[in-house]
Design a protein around this motif. Structure first.
Motif, PDB file in Angstrom:
ATOM      1  N   ALA A  44       1.629   4.720   1.657  1.00  0.00           N
ATOM      2  CA  ALA A  44       1.345   5.332   2.954  1.00  0.00           C
ATOM      3  C   ALA A  44       2.317   6.474   3.223  1.00  0.00           C
ATOM      4  O   ALA A  44       3.420   6.508   2.672  1.00  0.00           O
ATOM      5  N   ASP A  45       1.893   7.383   4.068  1.00  0.00           N
ATOM      6  CA  ASP A  45       2.792   8.448   4.510  1.00  0.00           C
ATOM      7  C   ASP A  45       3.945   7.821   5.274  1.00  0.00           C
ATOM      8  O   ASP A  45       3.752   6.899   6.071  1.00  0.00           O
ATOM      9  N   GLN A  68       6.733   7.421   8.095  1.00  0.00           N
ATOM     10  CA  GLN A  68       6.745   7.687   9.532  1.00  0.00           C
ATOM     11  C   GLN A  68       8.200   7.781   9.998  1.00  0.00           C
ATOM     12  O   GLN A  68       9.086   7.158   9.419  1.00  0.00           O
ATOM     13  N   ILE A  92       2.123  -4.918   3.451  1.00  0.00           N
ATOM     14  CA  ILE A  92       1.115  -5.136   4.486  1.00  0.00           C
ATOM     15  C   ILE A  92       0.786  -6.619   4.595  1.00  0.00           C
ATOM     16  O   ILE A  92       1.115  -7.395   3.749  1.00  0.00           O
ATOM     17  N   THR A 126       6.322   9.727   0.804  1.00  0.00           N
ATOM     18  CA  THR A 126       5.306   8.692   0.724  1.00  0.00           C
ATOM     19  C   THR A 126       6.030   7.419   0.347  1.00  0.00           C
ATOM     20  O   THR A 126       6.920   7.431  -0.507  1.00  0.00           O
ATOM     21  N   CYS A 179       0.852  -1.184   0.000  1.00  0.00           N
ATOM     22  CA  CYS A 179       0.000   0.000   0.000  1.00  0.00           C
ATOM     23  C   CYS A 179       0.890   1.236   0.000  1.00  0.00           C
ATOM     24  O   CYS A 179       2.051   1.181   0.373  1.00  0.00           O
TER      25      CYS A 179
END
Length: 65
Positions: free
Chosen positions: A6-7, A9, A65, A60, A4
């Protein structure tokens, strides 16, 4: 395996991301930072910050996952 978008982290490890960025334009990165190790140190020190051009807030990632 699923992926996926995702931002990024602050907890994501910065090393692989720094290496990928280095490979995009090695001549420019060498001119700016000299060595890959120096770039990795600069990137790692800026990665957890909340502002800046190479902080996690500007990225990004494709994440398994």
């Amino acid at each position: 395996m699923s992926v996926c978008i995702a931002d990024a982290q602050a907890e994501h490890p910065p090393g692989p991301i720094a290496d990928l960025i280095w490979t995009v334009d090695k001549p420019l990165m060498t001119f700016l930072f000299g060595t890959r190790n120096r770039w990795r140190r600069v990137f790692a020190s800026n990665w957890p910050e909340s502002k800046g051009i190479v902080c996690h807030k500007q990225m990004t990632l494709a994440v398994r996952i």
